[in-house]
Design a protein around this motif. Structure first.
Motif, PDB file in Angstrom:
ATOM      1  N   HIS A  10       0.778  -1.231   0.000  1.00 53.96           N
ATOM      2  CA  HIS A  10       0.000   0.000   0.000  1.00 53.96           C
ATOM      3  C   HIS A  10       0.809   1.280   0.000  1.00 53.96           C
ATOM      4  N   TYR A  11       2.084   1.209   0.370  1.00 58.43           N
ATOM      5  CA  TYR A  11       2.840   2.442   0.515  1.00 58.43           C
ATOM      6  C   TYR A  11       4.201   2.449  -0.163  1.00 58.43           C
ATOM      7  N   ALA A  12       4.608   1.389  -0.738  1.00 52.15           N
ATOM      8  CA  ALA A  12       5.961   1.318  -1.283  1.00 52.15           C
ATOM      9  C   ALA A  12       6.124   2.139  -2.560  1.00 52.15           C
ATOM     10  N   GLY A  13       5.046   2.401  -3.258  1.00 55.07           N
ATOM     11  CA  GLY A  13       5.137   3.177  -4.489  1.00 55.07           C
ATOM     12  C   GLY A  13       5.495   2.313  -5.674  1.00 55.07           C
ATOM     13  N   ASP A  14       6.713   1.802  -5.724  1.00 53.91           N
ATOM     14  CA  ASP A  14       7.147   0.917  -6.804  1.00 53.91           C
ATOM     15  C   ASP A  14       6.804  -0.516  -6.451  1.00 53.91           C
ATOM     16  N   ARG A  15       6.879  -1.398  -7.452  1.00 58.67           N
ATOM     17  CA  ARG A  15       6.684  -2.821  -7.158  1.00 58.67           C
ATOM     18  C   ARG A  15       7.919  -3.330  -6.445  1.00 58.67           C
ATOM     19  N   VAL A  16       7.681  -3.920  -5.292  1.00 66.54           N
ATOM     20  CA  VAL A  16       8.771  -4.481  -4.509  1.00 66.54           C
ATOM     21  C   VAL A  16       8.370  -5.850  -4.012  1.00 66.54           C
ATOM     22  N   GLN A  17       9.357  -6.657  -3.722  1.00 70.70           N
ATOM     23  CA  GLN A  17       9.121  -7.952  -3.101  1.00 70.70           C
ATOM     24  C   GLN A  17       9.931  -8.006  -1.811  1.00 70.70           C
ATOM     25  N   ILE A  18       9.593  -8.978  -0.984  1.00 68.48           N
ATOM     26  CA  ILE A  18      10.346  -9.182   0.251  1.00 68.48           C
ATOM     27  C   ILE A  18      10.958 -10.573   0.169  1.00 68.48           C
ATOM     28  N   VAL A  19      12.268 -10.632   0.318  1.00 70.20           N
ATOM     29  CA  VAL A  19      12.996 -11.899   0.286  1.00 70.20           C
ATOM     30  C   VAL A  19      13.727 -12.041   1.610  1.00 70.20           C
ATOM     31  N   GLU A  20      13.260 -12.993   2.417  1.00 70.95           N
ATOM     32  CA  GLU A  20      13.843 -13.249   3.729  1.00 70.95           C
ATOM     33  C   GLU A  20      13.927 -11.960   4.553  1.00 70.95           C
ATOM     34  N   GLY A  21      12.864 -11.146   4.498  1.00 70.13           N
ATOM     35  CA  GLY A  21      12.772  -9.939   5.299  1.00 70.13           C
ATOM     36  C   GLY A  21      13.425  -8.713   4.695  1.00 70.13           C
ATOM     37  N   VAL A  22      14.060  -8.848   3.531  1.00 70.30           N
ATOM     38  CA  VAL A  22      14.723  -7.718   2.878  1.00 70.30           C
ATOM     39  C   VAL A  22      13.840  -7.228   1.738  1.00 70.30           C
ATOM     40  N   ILE A  23      13.530  -5.939   1.753  1.00 71.73           N
ATOM     41  CA  ILE A  23      12.700  -5.350   0.695  1.00 71.73           C
ATOM     42  C   ILE A  23      13.580  -5.118  -0.523  1.00 71.73           C
ATOM     43  N   GLU A  24      13.147  -5.686  -1.665  1.00 69.20           N
ATOM     44  CA  GLU A  24      13.900  -5.568  -2.911  1.00 69.20           C
ATOM     45  C   GLU A  24      13.041  -4.890  -3.963  1.00 69.20           C
ATOM     46  N   PRO A  25      13.501  -3.782  -4.535  1.00 66.97           N
ATOM     47  CA  PRO A  25      12.755  -3.159  -5.632  1.00 66.97           C
ATOM     48  C   PRO A  25      12.844  -4.032  -6.885  1.00 66.97           C
TER      49      PRO A  25
END
Length: 186
Positions: A25-40
């Motif tokens: 809802h707030y990241a703006g760009d498409r991001v994923q989370i891999v093992e707790g790390v947010i990756e654009p």
């Protein structure tokens, strides 16, 4: 007497849900989370071209199966993971409603490696997709110039692998696809 805002307890907040809500809802760009790390998510055009070539080969069979393919969100509940695969094939009936799906609701998940995250696709995602029951995981490894198809998922990983097959050798997708993928253009 009610508690002042500064005295409220936030112990009831589920960190996993809060993190996943925030990126949706707030990241703006498409991001994923891999093992707790947010990756654009910012794939390069050569990456996208390869994924597009694969989509083209899958398209007819995906439609025949009553499915759709795309790069929609996949949630891995109970973990700090929220993936956006390069390609996922899912039943059309599950694609409605605007919610993330689970890996075991897919028929096929495809990840195309990039220089920046190849090991994530090779190791972490392969393990997690198996753990969460994705029946088929196709790894298209651009750095190694090879494809590997993983199947028969379990808690400790996939128990069957075909490959790595060098680009140029076709790879057979089993039923329900029953399709030979030409990798010569990869």
């Amino acid at each position: 007497m009610s508690a002042l805002p500064s005295e409220r307890s936030y112990d009831a907040v589920d960190p996993e849900q809060a993190l996943k809500y925030a990126i949706r809802h707030y990241a703006g760009d498409r991001v994923q989370i891999v093992e707790g790390v947010i990756e654009p998510m910012a794939p390069q055009w050569d990456h996208e071209t390869l994924a597009d070539d694969l989509r083209y080969q899958l398209f007819g069979r995906v439609r025949e199966l009553g499915c759709v393919m795309g790069s929609g969100d996949l949630d891995l509940p109970g973990s700090s993971n929220w993936y956006i695969p390069d390609i996922a094939v899912v039943p059309r009936s599950l694609s409605k409603g605007g919610r993330a799906l689970l890996p075991d609701q897919t028929l096929l998940v495809v990840e195309v490696t990039s220089d920046s995250n190849g090991d994530t696709d090779r190791v972490v995602k392969r393990r997690r997709y198996a753990e969460y029951g994705a029946p088929l995981y196709l790894l298209v490894d651009r750095q190694e110039r090879a494809c590997t198809l993983f199947s028969e998922p379990g808690a400790l990983g996939y128990t069957k692998a075909i490959g790595p097959l060098p680009f140029g050798e076709p790879i057979e997708l089993p039923e329900p696809f029953g399709l030979r993928v030409d990798t010569a253009g990869f």
